[in-house]
Design an enzyme around this catalytic site. Structure first.
Site, short mmCIF file in Angstrom:
data_model
loop_
_atom_site.label_atom_id
_atom_site.label_comp_id
_atom_site.label_asym_id
_atom_site.label_seq_id
_atom_site.Cartn_x
_atom_site.Cartn_y
_atom_site.Cartn_z
N ARG A 71 0.80 -1.22 0.00
CA ARG A 71 0.00 0.00 0.00
C ARG A 71 0.84 1.28 0.00
O ARG A 71 0.31 2.36 -0.26
CB ARG A 71 -1.04 -0.01 1.12
CG ARG A 71 -0.55 -0.05 2.54
CD ARG A 71 -1.71 0.04 3.52
NE ARG A 71 -2.53 -1.17 3.55
CZ ARG A 71 -3.84 -1.19 3.29
NH1 ARG A 71 -4.49 -0.11 3.00
NH2 ARG A 71 -4.50 -2.33 3.38
N HIS A 269 10.39 -23.97 12.81
CA HIS A 269 11.80 -24.35 12.68
C HIS A 269 12.15 -25.52 13.61
O HIS A 269 12.78 -26.49 13.19
CB HIS A 269 12.73 -23.18 12.99
CG HIS A 269 12.45 -21.94 12.19
ND1 HIS A 269 11.93 -21.98 10.92
CD2 HIS A 269 12.61 -20.63 12.46
CE1 HIS A 269 11.81 -20.74 10.44
NE2 HIS A 269 12.21 -19.90 11.37
N LYS A 369 15.24 -15.03 22.12
CA LYS A 369 15.83 -13.80 21.60
C LYS A 369 16.75 -13.24 22.68
O LYS A 369 16.51 -13.43 23.88
CB LYS A 369 14.75 -12.77 21.32
CG LYS A 369 13.73 -13.18 20.26
CD LYS A 369 14.24 -12.87 18.88
CE LYS A 369 13.21 -13.19 17.82
NZ LYS A 369 13.81 -13.38 16.51
C1 BG6 Z 1 12.43 -16.32 11.46
C2 BG6 Z 1 11.85 -15.71 12.70
O1 BG6 Z 1 11.59 -17.32 10.96
O2 BG6 Z 1 13.69 -16.90 11.79
C3 BG6 Z 1 12.79 -14.68 13.29
O3 BG6 Z 1 10.61 -15.09 12.36
C4 BG6 Z 1 14.15 -15.28 13.51
O4 BG6 Z 1 12.27 -14.19 14.52
C5 BG6 Z 1 14.65 -15.97 12.25
O5 BG6 Z 1 15.04 -14.23 13.87
C6 BG6 Z 1 15.92 -16.74 12.54
O6 BG6 Z 1 16.46 -17.22 11.33
P1 BG6 Z 1 17.99 -17.57 11.22
O7 BG6 Z 1 18.11 -18.15 9.86
O8 BG6 Z 1 18.75 -16.29 11.40
O9 BG6 Z 1 18.28 -18.55 12.30
#
Ligand code: BG6
Length: 518
Positions: A71, A269, A369
């Protein structure tokens, strides 16, 4: 050691094999990628850097276009300038100015509200204008949903109403995680998607599956006879998965407030990592066979009672602290986050997989985090030998362990004990290490690049399947509901730069174990 070159440039020696990775054995047909949410965070951080890098590596044909859609009122030139900044900031390679000038002529922007028909009329016209046919004469359109899941239904419905899902072009739909918000919304989203697209057109992306070291889990397990016969409850004491991030929530406060750690990382993940570690051998390497075996693991995750959740699941939220010596704000001070937010940014928990192979083996998982450092590792801890002959004078005899290090180090460690020189009965733990970087000279494709290529080529192997997604929500919905019903009373409960709340360590200590790290 004698080294022999073979025709692929691989060098063999008696003990070591190093290898130049050959160029891609495929051609990418011309395509238009329409990115809904084109100027958003995902586009800037991951998609455009990945597409530019693929272009720089000559993996994209001349006939491609990338059409950001959103948008924001923006002309093509503004979009190009914005993406240039993003690629400069988030790309892994030194920025190539001349390359960018060529690449950016393939970028376009279409401003419009997702709920307005007019946007889709203009989209149709734009597609006709910028798409080029492949040698076979067909045209390819990839839609990328880089938008919050609440907005997806509108876009999918409008695409369908405007006949933009099937027909004239070969079209694919790439959907970003989280797939829904819980099982019910995931089912709803899927009904919507499959009402508009055929299943083979839908690519549910979980970028962890694009990481080489994640894919290697299956190769490692099923191509080496050394470990697979030990890969069960008879020999494995426990499995540990750590997905630790040192970054906070960056600019994604609003998204994260609604999502939280379980929906952001655990449901996708981490569940994928558990499946790859725990699955049975597939009957072949085709997409469906692998996805079939992974889905069986998801369905076997032992359901959690409220009591299990309270005892075996730990939540946390970061307070201010220091990361690598630099002060870091607490979660509640981040932009877009409520001052009294109860959203968890840390999770630790113990899962069981109720099947023949894994009965009784705990799978400990932790993610968060603003932890001490960025590391994703899977540790397989083996059982102690039946009789303790050595090391009686030591406090503890370290068990054998195997680690699959996913990032930032891409390594495999094997830990075992050797006789400590001179001592009479002392065992000393040592580690044998394999490093991807040391062995393979070329750089590996980053996850998004690999998945984008697979999607362009129509290979679904590394994409999630709907029934698996529903099964992971089914396993986690009770946890999410319980935590939403009974808010935490001690947030924030861990310091930025630490390893999470103390309960995470206690979870293992209560079982006589501890988190393993290299
Ligand atoms: C994403 C999450 O799917 O994966 C993020 O939404 C996270 O919060 C990220 O930081 C981590 O990915 P990677 O590849 O850096 O481990």
């Amino acid at each position: 050691m004698t080294a022999v070159d073979n025709e692929n440039g691989a060098v063999f020696s008696k003990f070591i094999r190093t290898c130049d990775i050959p160029g891609p054995p495929y051609m990418i047909d011309p395509f238009v990628m329409v990115i809904f949410g084109g100027s958003g965070d995902l586009s800037r951080r991951k998609l455009l850097p990945a597409l530019f890098h693929l272009y720089s590596e000559n993996e994209l044909t001349a006939g491609f276009s990338i059409l950001g859609c959103g948008r924001s009122r923006m002309e093509d030139e503004q979009f190009r300038a914005m993406m240039k900044d993003a690629v400069r900031q988030f790309g892994d390679e030194p920025f190539d100015e001349a390359g960018w000038d060529q690449f950016s002529s393939h970028l376009f922007f279409l401003s419009g509200a997702f709920e307005e028909d007019e946007t889709y009329d203009r989209l149709e016209k734009k597609l006709a204008e910028i798409s080029l046919p492949s040698q076979k004469g067909d045209k390819n359109v990839l839609y990328y949903m880089a938008i919050p899941s609440q907005m997806m239904p509108t876009v999918v419905e409008k695409l369908k109403e405007h006949n933009l899902c099937k027909g004239a072009y070969r079209r694919k739909m790439i959907v970003e995680k989280p797939f829904g918000y819980d099982r019910a919304s995931a089912v709803e989203l899927n009904t919507l998607l499959t009402g508009a697209f055929d299943e083979h057109q839908i690519y549910r992306i979980d970028h962890y599956l694009g990481k080489e070291t994640v894919q290697n889990i299956i190769f490692f397990r099923f191509s080496n006879s050394l470990f697979e016969h030990l890969w069960n409850s008879q020999y494995i004491d426990n499995v540990q998965i750590t997905v630790a991030e040192d970054i906070g929530i960056e600019q994604r406060g609003v998204f994260y407030e609604e999502t939280g750690v379980v929906r952001d990382i655990v449901q996708n993940h981490i569940m994928q990592l558990i499946a790859l570690i725990a699955m049975e051998p597939p009957i072949g390497f085709e997409a469906e066979f692998i996805r079939e075996e992974k889905d069986k693991v998801f369905r076997a995750i032992r359901p959690m009672s409220d009591g299990d959740i309270d005892r075996f699941m730990v939540r946390g939220q970061y307070a201010p602290g220091r990361i690598h010596g630099v002060p870091a704000a607490g979660y509640r001070e981040e932009k877009g986050v409520a001052g009294d937010s109860l959203t968890p940014t840390f999770f630790a928990g113990k899962f069981f997989i109720a099947n023949w192979r894994w009965a009784g083996v705990p799978f400990y998982v932790r993610t968060g985090k603003r932890l001490a450092r960025r590391v994703t590792e899977i540790w397989i801890q083996f059982k102690q030998p039946p009789l303790r002959l050595f090391g009686r004078t030591c406090d503890a005899l370290e068990p054998n362990a195997l680690a699959l290090a996913i990032q930032p180090e891409e390594k495999i460690y094997l830990r075992f004990g050797v006789k400590y020189p001179q001592a009479i009965d002392k065992i000393y733990p040592v580690t044998m290490t394999f490093s991807y970087q040391d062995t393979f000279k070329s750089k590996m494709h980053p996850a998004y690049e690999r998945l984008l290529i697979d999607c362009m080529r129509g290979d679904l192997t590394l994409f999630a399947r709907q029934d698996g997604i529903e099964a992971t929500w089914e396993a986690l919905d009770p946890l999410i509901a319980r935590w939403e019903d009974i808010p935490s009373s001690d947030f924030p409960n861990y310091r930025a730069g630490s390893w999470g709340p103390v309960e995470s360590d206690l979870l293992l200590q209560n079982d006589g174990r501890c988190w393993l790290t290299e």
